[in-house]
Design a protein around this motif. Structure first.
Motif, mmCIF file in Angstrom:
data_model
loop_
_atom_site.group_PDB
_atom_site.id
_atom_site.type_symbol
_atom_site.label_atom_id
_atom_site.label_comp_id
_atom_site.label_asym_id
_atom_site.label_seq_id
_atom_site.Cartn_x
_atom_site.Cartn_y
_atom_site.Cartn_z
ATOM 1 N N PHE A 441 38.579 44.843 21.757
ATOM 2 C CA PHE A 441 39.329 45.022 23.002
ATOM 3 C C PHE A 441 38.519 44.567 24.206
ATOM 4 C CE2 PHE A 441 39.756 47.716 26.765
ATOM 5 C CZ PHE A 441 41.001 47.296 27.200
ATOM 6 N N TRP A 442 37.294 45.039 24.359
ATOM 7 C CA TRP A 442 36.529 44.739 25.569
ATOM 8 C C TRP A 442 36.168 43.258 25.665
ATOM 9 C CZ3 TRP A 442 36.924 47.538 29.559
ATOM 10 C CH2 TRP A 442 37.101 48.920 29.453
ATOM 11 N N LEU A 443 35.841 42.637 24.521
ATOM 12 C CA LEU A 443 35.566 41.203 24.562
ATOM 13 C C LEU A 443 36.816 40.419 24.951
ATOM 14 C CD1 LEU A 443 33.317 40.705 21.393
ATOM 15 C CD2 LEU A 443 32.630 40.383 23.780
ATOM 16 N N PHE A 444 37.965 40.828 24.421
ATOM 17 C CA PHE A 444 39.204 40.124 24.740
ATOM 18 C C PHE A 444 39.589 40.338 26.201
ATOM 19 C CE2 PHE A 444 43.831 39.369 24.602
ATOM 20 C CZ PHE A 444 43.840 38.133 23.957
ATOM 21 N N PHE A 445 39.464 41.562 26.685
ATOM 22 C CA PHE A 445 39.832 41.863 28.068
ATOM 23 C C PHE A 445 38.935 41.112 29.053
ATOM 24 C CE2 PHE A 445 39.505 44.524 31.914
ATOM 25 C CZ PHE A 445 40.843 44.570 32.278
ATOM 26 N N VAL A 446 37.634 41.173 28.830
ATOM 27 C CA VAL A 446 36.697 40.484 29.733
ATOM 28 C C VAL A 446 36.861 38.974 29.615
ATOM 29 C CG1 VAL A 446 34.251 40.056 30.209
ATOM 30 C CG2 VAL A 446 35.045 42.396 29.734
ATOM 31 N N GLY A 447 36.935 38.468 28.381
ATOM 32 C CA GLY A 447 37.066 37.025 28.183
ATOM 33 C C GLY A 447 38.341 36.471 28.774
ATOM 34 N N PHE A 448 39.431 37.218 28.635
ATOM 35 C CA PHE A 448 40.706 36.763 29.188
ATOM 36 C C PHE A 448 40.623 36.609 30.698
ATOM 37 C CE2 PHE A 448 44.610 38.045 31.340
ATOM 38 C CZ PHE A 448 45.471 37.044 30.919
ATOM 39 N N ASN A 449 40.096 37.617 31.374
ATOM 40 C CA ASN A 449 40.030 37.542 32.836
ATOM 41 C C ASN A 449 39.013 36.508 33.313
ATOM 42 O OD1 ASN A 449 41.850 39.740 34.091
ATOM 43 N ND2 ASN A 449 40.849 40.823 32.422
ATOM 44 N N LEU A 450 37.915 36.323 32.569
ATOM 45 C CA LEU A 450 36.961 35.267 32.914
ATOM 46 C C LEU A 450 37.593 33.884 32.778
ATOM 47 C CD1 LEU A 450 33.541 36.312 31.330
ATOM 48 C CD2 LEU A 450 34.063 36.060 33.756
ATOM 49 N N THR A 451 38.468 33.739 31.802
ATOM 50 C CA THR A 451 39.075 32.431 31.554
ATOM 51 C C THR A 451 40.156 32.097 32.580
ATOM 52 O OG1 THR A 451 38.668 32.668 29.182
ATOM 53 C CG2 THR A 451 40.299 31.017 29.856
ATOM 54 N N PHE A 452 41.060 33.027 32.817
ATOM 55 C CA PHE A 452 42.283 32.674 33.533
ATOM 56 C C PHE A 452 42.315 33.092 34.994
ATOM 57 C CE2 PHE A 452 43.490 32.833 29.024
ATOM 58 C CZ PHE A 452 43.890 31.517 28.882
ATOM 59 N N PHE A 453 41.514 34.079 35.402
ATOM 60 C CA PHE A 453 41.545 34.396 36.824
ATOM 61 C C PHE A 453 40.996 33.249 37.675
ATOM 62 C CE2 PHE A 453 40.269 36.233 40.842
ATOM 63 C CZ PHE A 453 41.426 36.935 41.189
ATOM 64 N N PRO A 454 39.884 32.582 37.267
ATOM 65 C CA PRO A 454 39.422 31.434 38.077
ATOM 66 C C PRO A 454 40.454 30.319 38.197
ATOM 67 C CG PRO A 454 37.692 32.147 36.569
ATOM 68 C CD PRO A 454 38.930 32.884 36.182
ATOM 69 N N MET A 455 41.391 30.244 37.255
ATOM 70 C CA MET A 455 42.394 29.179 37.330
ATOM 71 C C MET A 455 43.327 29.358 38.520
ATOM 72 S SD MET A 455 43.368 28.431 33.354
ATOM 73 C CE MET A 455 42.087 28.068 32.148
ATOM 74 N N HIS A 456 43.540 30.613 38.967
ATOM 75 C CA HIS A 456 44.282 30.808 40.215
ATOM 76 C C HIS A 456 43.585 30.076 41.360
ATOM 77 C CE1 HIS A 456 45.663 34.483 37.973
ATOM 78 N NE2 HIS A 456 46.806 34.164 38.535
ATOM 79 N N LEU A 457 42.284 30.257 41.421
ATOM 80 C CA LEU A 457 41.515 29.636 42.499
ATOM 81 C C LEU A 457 41.471 28.119 42.339
ATOM 82 C CD1 LEU A 457 38.572 32.223 42.606
ATOM 83 C CD2 LEU A 457 40.700 32.221 43.921
ATOM 84 N N LEU A 458 41.337 27.655 41.090
ATOM 85 C CA LEU A 458 41.352 26.210 40.870
ATOM 86 C C LEU A 458 42.672 25.604 41.354
ATOM 87 C CD1 LEU A 458 39.759 25.995 37.308
ATOM 88 C CD2 LEU A 458 38.834 24.963 39.389
ATOM 89 N N GLY A 459 43.779 26.285 41.067
ATOM 90 C CA GLY A 459 45.072 25.785 41.519
ATOM 91 C C GLY A 459 45.178 25.754 43.026
ATOM 92 N N LEU A 460 44.702 26.822 43.685
ATOM 93 C CA LEU A 460 44.749 26.855 45.148
ATOM 94 C C LEU A 460 43.817 25.817 45.760
ATOM 95 C CD1 LEU A 460 44.870 30.726 45.700
ATOM 96 C CD2 LEU A 460 46.756 29.087 45.917
ATOM 97 N N HIS A 461 42.801 25.402 44.988
ATOM 98 C CA HIS A 461 41.901 24.344 45.456
ATOM 99 C C HIS A 461 42.396 22.955 45.046
ATOM 100 C CE1 HIS A 461 39.122 27.663 46.230
ATOM 101 N NE2 HIS A 461 38.411 26.824 46.963
ATOM 102 N N GLY A 462 43.570 22.886 44.430
ATOM 103 C CA GLY A 462 44.196 21.584 44.209
ATOM 104 C C GLY A 462 43.990 20.954 42.858
ATOM 105 N N MET A 463 43.398 21.665 41.877
ATOM 106 C CA MET A 463 43.194 21.026 40.576
ATOM 107 C C MET A 463 44.523 20.931 39.827
ATOM 108 S SD MET A 463 40.576 21.919 37.477
ATOM 109 C CE MET A 463 40.565 20.913 35.994
ATOM 110 N N PRO A 464 44.945 19.719 39.470
ATOM 111 C CA PRO A 464 46.236 19.571 38.785
ATOM 112 C C PRO A 464 46.149 19.957 37.315
ATOM 113 C CG PRO A 464 45.211 17.434 39.075
ATOM 114 C CD PRO A 464 44.306 18.421 39.767
ATOM 115 N N ARG A 465 47.305 20.300 36.763
ATOM 116 C CA ARG A 465 47.397 20.561 35.329
ATOM 117 C C ARG A 465 47.330 19.247 34.554
ATOM 118 N NH1 ARG A 465 53.030 23.688 34.691
ATOM 119 N NH2 ARG A 465 52.270 23.982 32.564
ATOM 120 N N ARG A 466 47.043 19.386 33.257
ATOM 121 C CA ARG A 466 47.168 18.280 32.305
ATOM 122 C C ARG A 466 46.318 17.067 32.687
ATOM 123 N NH1 ARG A 466 52.276 20.455 33.030
ATOM 124 N NH2 ARG A 466 53.012 18.797 34.386
ATOM 125 N N VAL A 467 45.112 17.317 33.209
ATOM 126 C CA VAL A 467 44.155 16.229 33.423
ATOM 127 C C VAL A 467 43.005 16.429 32.445
ATOM 128 C CG1 VAL A 467 44.752 15.784 35.824
ATOM 129 C CG2 VAL A 467 43.041 17.520 35.299
#
Length: 642
Positions: A441-467
């Protein structure tokens, strides 16, 4: 046999001889041939669950390759063509071969004992649906290994997927994979729907039905209304490519936006095919580990129904960047906000249950508690994307990728892991390791948020999908590296989960019939249950039968032990209606699935395969439904019985 006789109390429990006869009657044949003939819902359900998780791991491996590629700028590890295949097969697998089928797979195994039924409805059709699913999934991964994997995204937009911009067979393979998976999904939805409506134990009225059964009832109805849309869309696509029709060709009167309307009319309810069953998992786990029934049963049921109904009114919020009327966009913006209301109602009911209960903090409950945190974040970003001005700014950026994963993983995979830990003792008869479960549980919870929360910021900084790569100096390097570290953490969690399942199934602590002291009916039988589920089917007197004092009668009597006889009940009140003899194991569902597979795959290369491939399929179906002499005699005897 009348209603009184069917519901009489057994003065004497079933004898050992009766139990042995029932086990012989309802068991699948042994050996290799028996493996292909199997129709028992628990056997098919276990195969389904294992297969979906195998493809989940395979799709996760593809995601890990993509994250390695994107960990640093200007990476040359993976080229653009292979990367397009990786993200297409990853998304297609997660959406069509894991998220929807795994929910149906759990339902196939769980619903009959939960409803007090001896079997699932149409057991041979259920086996056929599994084989179709498996063959379609294998076709997709074989295509990837042969470097002809689909490369247009899991949504396969035209004109990129059309004959002008998608040469070769890649888009055709994707379109036929859709035919495989949606055929399987529709068939399974019918099986589940009939099981819920007609095979419930006497006394289990709609007002006493478990919330997971309500969730699957809503989901199955959604599947039956939504899946034909994407099957129609993919059929029109392959006809454009193979026989020269022009459904999506504007030069000949077609419309490229027709694809998006047809696809997303299915695609947005599909999110709820995944989400709604997870809500059912949540209710059972919270009730058990709070030691009290879920607060607001009626409100919970109405919220499930409202969610299913409203999910068909949101598809255009995937199309805000297209040239649609502003009034239409305003309507779908309003619907995108309104659909949050029934989900919020369920969350408050669960919180009330947790607040007023006596909590027992075990691994299943940990995954459920994480759901509240992750899903609320995903839901909030979903409401943001439902606003046209913001959607136009972040459309096709990593902000959308982050939202999608927070909703789907937070809203479905976290509850699914909780459900596996919760029902694993019932399926295998052994407990999963609590220590490994908490690490998982803890590895999945921490790993999930480490993986996908920064993607919010990447999107707001203009990184396009599928590159497949990006230049240095864009300010994206650190967040992409962090996301890659998170992806490896998720991989470690998944590996730990596999180890826990393997070790626990072989050497785990032996579980009793009801190790969690739960209240629903599946815990009233042995762990794992016998082939027949219940030697004497129960009569239900409440929503949590095992937590309530039983009144007489408590068991159904009068059903045969030497044939697969099942009690059919009325839809609303679950009153005994009539008996029916279910079919015996047969190889013909497997043969019919092979014939269907040959037809589907051959039609990628020639439309004549639809004609000639129908002949062996028709032969297999005739043999499937041809009654044996023994079966005819049994049905005649049943009709003559009082």
């Amino acid at each position: 046999m009348n209603e009184t006789e069917l519901t009489r109390t057994n003065a004497v429990p079933p004898t050992a001889a009766d139990a042995a006869a029932l086990e012989r009657t309802w068991s699948d044949p042994p050996g290799l041939l028996g493996w292909f003939c199997a129709i028992n819902h628990k056997e098919i359900g276990q195969r389904y669950i294992v297969s979906t998780f195998v493809f989940f791991v395979a799709a996760g491996a593809l995601a890990l390759l993509m994250r390695i590629q994107l960990a640093r700028p200007n990476s040359g590890l993976i080229g653009p063509d292979l990367y397009n295949q990786l993200f297409t097969v990853h998304g297609t697998t997660m959406m069509f071969l894991f998220a929807v089928p795994v929910m149906q797979a759990v339902a196939i195994w769980l619903l009959p004992p939960m409803l007090g039924a001896r079997s699932i409805a149409f057991p041979r059709l259920n086996a056929y649906a599994y084989w179709i699913y498996l063959f379609g999934a294998l076709m997709l991964f074989v295509a990837l290994l042969l470097n002809v994997g689909p490369d247009n995204g899991w949504f396969s937009y035209v004109p990129l997927a059309g004959p002008d911009y998608g040469p070769g067979k890649r888009a055709d393979i994707w379109a036929q994979m859709i035919t495989f998976s949606e055929t399987s999904g529709l068939v399974t939805a019918v099986v589940i729907l009939v099981t819920i409506l007609k095979l419930r134990a006497p006394g289990m009225t709609l007002n006493r039905m478990p919330l997971f059964a309500w969730a699957m009832l809503v989901t199955s109805l959604m599947v039956m209304f939504a899946m034909p849309s994407v099957m129609l869309a993919s059929t029109a696509l392959i006809m454009d490519r193979l026989i020269g029709t022009h459904f999506y060709n504007p030069a000949e009167g077609g419309d490229v936006l027709l694809w998006q309307h047809l696809f997303w009319f299915f695609g947005h309810p599909e999110v709820y095919f995944i989400f709604v069953p997870a809500l059912g998992f949540m209710s059972h786990i919270i009730a058990t580990f709070s030691r009290r029934p879920v607060f607001g049963y009626t409100a919970m049921v109405l919220a499930l129904v409202a969610t299913g109904f409203m999910s068909f009114g949101l598809w255009v919020h995937h199309m805000f960047a297209t040239n649609l009327p502003e009034v239409g966009k305003a309507f779908f913006t309003a619907m995108s906000m309104a659909i949050a209301l029934p989900s919020a109602l369920q969350i408050f009911c669960w919180l009330a249950t947790l607040a007023t209960g006596k909590l027992w903090l075990r691994t299943p409950l940990l995954f459920v508690l994480a759901f509240f945190f992750v899903l609320v974040l995903g839901g909030l970003s979903g409401i943001m994307l439902g606003m046209v001005p913001l959607d136009l700014q972040v459309h096709d950026t990593y902000f959308v990728v982050a939202h999608l994963h927070y909703v789907l993983i937070g809203g479905a995979v976290f509850p699914l892991f909780g459900a596996i830990y919760y029902w694993f003792p019932k399926i295998t008869g052994r407990m999963m390791s609590e220590t490994l479960g908490r690490w998982n549980f803890w590895l999945f919870f921490v790993g999930f948020n480490l993986t996908f929360f920064p993607m919010h910021l990447l999107g707001l900084h203009g990184m396009p999908r599928r590159v497949y790569t990006y230049p240095a100096g864009m300010g994206w390097e650190g967040m992409n590296l962090l996301a890659t570290v998170g992806a490896f953490t998720i991989a470690a969690s998944a590996l730990l989960f596999v180890v826990n399942v393997w070790r626990s199934a072989r050497h785990g602590e032996v579980a009793g019939a009801n190790p969690w002291n739960a209240g629903t009916l599946e815990w009233a039988t042995a762990s794992p249950p016998p082939a027949v589920n219940f030697e004497a089917p129960p009569v239900v007197h409440g929503r949590e039968p095992l937590w309530q004092a039983a009144e007489e009668p408590v068991q159904v009597g009068g059903l045969a032990v030497n044939q697969r006889e099942v009690l059919v009940t009325t839809v609303v009140e679950a009153r005994p209606d009539h008996r029916v003899v279910f079919p015996t194991p047969s190889p013909w569902p497997f043969v019919a699935a092979v014939a269907t597979t040959v037809l589907f795959i051959a039609s990628i290369f020639t439309p004549w395969a639809v004609v000639w491939g129908s002949i062996p399929l028709a032969i297999a179906l005739i043999a499937w439904f041809w009654p044996s002499r023994e079966q005819s005699q049994q049905e005649m005897l049943l009709e003559r019985s009082p």
